[in-house]
Design a protein around this motif. Structure first.
Motif, PDB file in Angstrom:
ATOM      1  N   UNK A  71     -17.292  -2.088   6.187  1.00 50.10           N
ATOM      2  CA  UNK A  71     -18.732  -2.059   6.372  1.00 50.10           C
ATOM      3  C   UNK A  71     -19.169  -3.165   7.302  1.00 50.10           C
ATOM      4  N   UNK A  72     -20.446  -3.187   7.666  1.00 56.62           N
ATOM      5  CA  UNK A  72     -20.931  -4.143   8.679  1.00 56.62           C
ATOM      6  C   UNK A  72     -20.860  -5.597   8.244  1.00 56.62           C
ATOM      7  N   UNK A 104     -22.716  -2.809  -1.833  1.00 58.13           N
ATOM      8  CA  UNK A 104     -23.482  -2.645  -0.594  1.00 58.13           C
ATOM      9  C   UNK A 104     -24.982  -2.619  -0.881  1.00 58.13           C
ATOM     10  N   UNK A 105     -25.765  -3.103   0.054  1.00 60.21           N
ATOM     11  CA  UNK A 105     -27.215  -3.102  -0.135  1.00 60.21           C
ATOM     12  C   UNK A 105     -27.745  -1.698  -0.368  1.00 60.21           C
ATOM     13  N   UNK A 106     -27.114  -0.722   0.269  1.00 59.26           N
ATOM     14  CA  UNK A 106     -27.568   0.661   0.085  1.00 59.26           C
ATOM     15  C   UNK A 106     -27.374   1.134  -1.348  1.00 59.26           C
TER      16      UNK A 106
END
Length: 282
Positions: A71-72, A104-106
């Protein structure tokens, strides 16, 4: 008694400058002989130094940090792409735990997204368990947010029963749950603990000056942000009660951690935390 160590995130710059083994030697001089490796590349040089630390200094590598998927904001190994390497590193270093530092924030945005992420964790936890490795999830304050009256903590536990917890007691406190109550509620699940104090600072003079000058909003914003990470024993956490409770909850490792040292040398902060913990029997 649970093993006391250090979250190496605090020393990532020192590892980059001085090398892993030199940092492990300094920690051993502070009577700290266990580490959790996070935000530090598990390349061959660092892994070899950790292996040397195990052999020569008696260091225990209590846990390695991994992500579930790329991920980023992922900087280290992830289970989707590096599963075999992670298992190999654990066997090489005698490590029984790997930990995911944050969802993850999502996945924080909805109950459905959280459940979907937790289901992926369950699959990964089962796969690691077949290799003799336990997967843990590290919390923040957001894990006490609720969807339909159910905490994220509870959603993750319901969907991923094979996933254990790395409990960051500071973030539990900041999230509005009593850390003692959290440890009791999740007894048996809490394998790793972040020992991090919670300090509230006095209101700074510049905030009062802003209010007096008519900028009340800016001054009040400073008032709302008085919380800090602190050296263990220099905040408001009740460690003589919390650490035995953590052990009763199943903790095997207690890792000193301080996300921000506010300009102090992190070794000095760790030394202060170590001295306080020795004073209460750890």
């Amino acid at each position: 008694m649970a093993v006391l160590g250090v979250q190496m995130m605090m020393l990532k710059e020192q590892v980059a400058d001085q090398g892993m083994f030199a940092v492990l030697q300094r920690l051993a001089d502070l009577d700290l002989h266990a580490v959790e490796v996070s935000q530090i590349p598990m390349d061959e040089a660092n892994t070899a130094d950790l292996e040397r630390g195990v052999a020569e200094l008696g260091v225990q590598v209590g846990a390695l940090s991994v992500a579930l998927t790329p991920g980023p904001v992922v900087t280290g190994d992830n289970l989707a792409e590096h599963f075999d390497k992670i298992v190999s590193d654990c066997r090489r270093l005698g490590t029984r735990y790997v930990r995911i530092g944050m969802m993850p924030f999502t996945a924080m945005a909805s109950k459905q997204a959280c459940e979907a992420w937790a289901a992926e964790c369950e699959e990964a936890a089962q796969r690691l368990a077949a290799e003799g490795i336990t997967l843990c999830y590290h919390n923040h304050h957001v894990d006490l947010a609720q969807f339909d009256g159910e905490r994220i903590f509870d959603i993750v536990r319901r969907v991923a029963p094979s996933l254990f917890f790395e409990v960051d007691l500071h973030w539990v406190q900041r999230g509005g749950m009593a850390p003692l109550a959290m440890l009791e509620r999740y007894a048996g699940v809490c394998k790793l603990i972040h020992v991090k104090d919670f300090r509230v600072t006095p209101l700074p003079a510049d905030a009062i000056e802003k209010m007096a000058a008519g900028d009340f909003a800016a001054g009040f914003q400073a008032f709302l942000n008085l919380a800090q990470f602190a050296e263990v024993g220099q905040g408001n956490m009740d460690w003589p009660a919390l650490l035995p409770a953590a052990e009763r909850a199943g903790a095997e490792f207690l890792f000193i951690e301080q996300d921000d040292t506010y300009g102090r040398d992190p070794f000095d902060c760790i030394a202060d935390s170590r001295a306080y913990l020795a004073s209460i029997g750890y």
